[in-house]
Design a protein around this motif. Structure first.
Motif, short mmCIF file in Angstrom:
data_model
loop_
_atom_site.label_atom_id
_atom_site.label_comp_id
_atom_site.label_asym_id
_atom_site.label_seq_id
_atom_site.Cartn_x
_atom_site.Cartn_y
_atom_site.Cartn_z
N LEU A 100 0.85 -1.40 -0.04
CA LEU A 100 0.15 0.16 -0.07
C LEU A 100 0.83 1.23 -0.04
O LEU A 100 1.96 1.34 0.59
N SER A 101 0.35 2.40 -0.88
CA SER A 101 1.10 3.63 -0.64
C SER A 101 0.37 4.59 -0.98
O SER A 101 -0.65 4.73 -1.88
N SER A 102 0.41 5.84 -0.31
CA SER A 102 -0.37 6.98 -0.76
C SER A 102 0.50 7.36 -1.93
O SER A 102 1.55 7.10 -2.47
N THR A 103 -0.16 8.51 -2.78
CA THR A 103 0.56 9.10 -3.97
C THR A 103 2.06 9.18 -3.91
O THR A 103 2.79 8.74 -4.59
N MET A 104 2.50 10.02 -2.88
CA MET A 104 3.86 10.45 -2.72
C MET A 104 4.32 10.10 -1.30
O MET A 104 5.28 10.30 -0.97
N GLY A 105 3.69 8.84 -0.56
CA GLY A 105 4.21 8.39 0.56
C GLY A 105 4.86 7.06 0.40
O GLY A 105 5.02 6.67 -0.70
#
Length: 148
Positions: free
Chosen positions: A126-131
């Motif tokens: 899982l990841s956020s757009t820039m995380g």
């Protein structure tokens, strides 16, 4: 209108050409596609260009609006077999994100390609757009989604 947030033709094409991309999904009817073709350089890189394969070019826009408003998303694998798909936004409640992740996991399992032999999941991240990415335990994810 059929529940769409923005409706139009020439006026919307002008707005999009001016760089106003304040929408998440662009639906079109087949006769509108030649007019939208000139916006390919604007819409394409953002993944907003309508296509029949994605279900965003349709002769029945009312039904399509209802499906996309209800949460229909498109996902496919890249050349390495990796599925990239958003299942929520940072401002969603934790419970909603959990439900969406479980539903996404079940959908991917249900739509397993017929030629796929062996393990379908090797890793899940899982990841956020820039995380930074967060690795998930695949077995725990499948148990959580109820697809064991």
């Amino acid at each position: 209108a059929a529940g769409a947030d923005l409706v139009g033709m020439a006026d919307l094409i002008e707005e999009i050409a001016a760089g106003n991309l304040n929408f998440e999904v662009l639906l079109a009817t087949p006769p509108a596609m030649p007019k939208l073709a000139k916006l390919g350089k604007v819409l394409g890189p953002k993944g907003l260009m309508p296509s029949p394969k994605a279900g965003t070019v349709t002769a029945a826009p009312g039904e399509a609006v209802g499906e996309f408003k209800a949460g229909k998303i498109e996902f496919r694998t890249d050349k390495q077999g990796i599925v990239h798909v958003p299942f929520g936004k940072c401002d969603f409640e934790a419970g909603s994100l959990s439900e969406n992740l479980a539903a996404l996991t079940k959908t991917i399992e249900k739509n397993r390609p017929s030629g796929c032999k062996g393990k379908l999941w090797s890793t899940a991240t899982l990841s956020s757009t820039m995380g930074p990415p967060i690795k998930l335990d695949v077995a725990a994810l499948r148990t959580f989604a109820g697809v064991v």
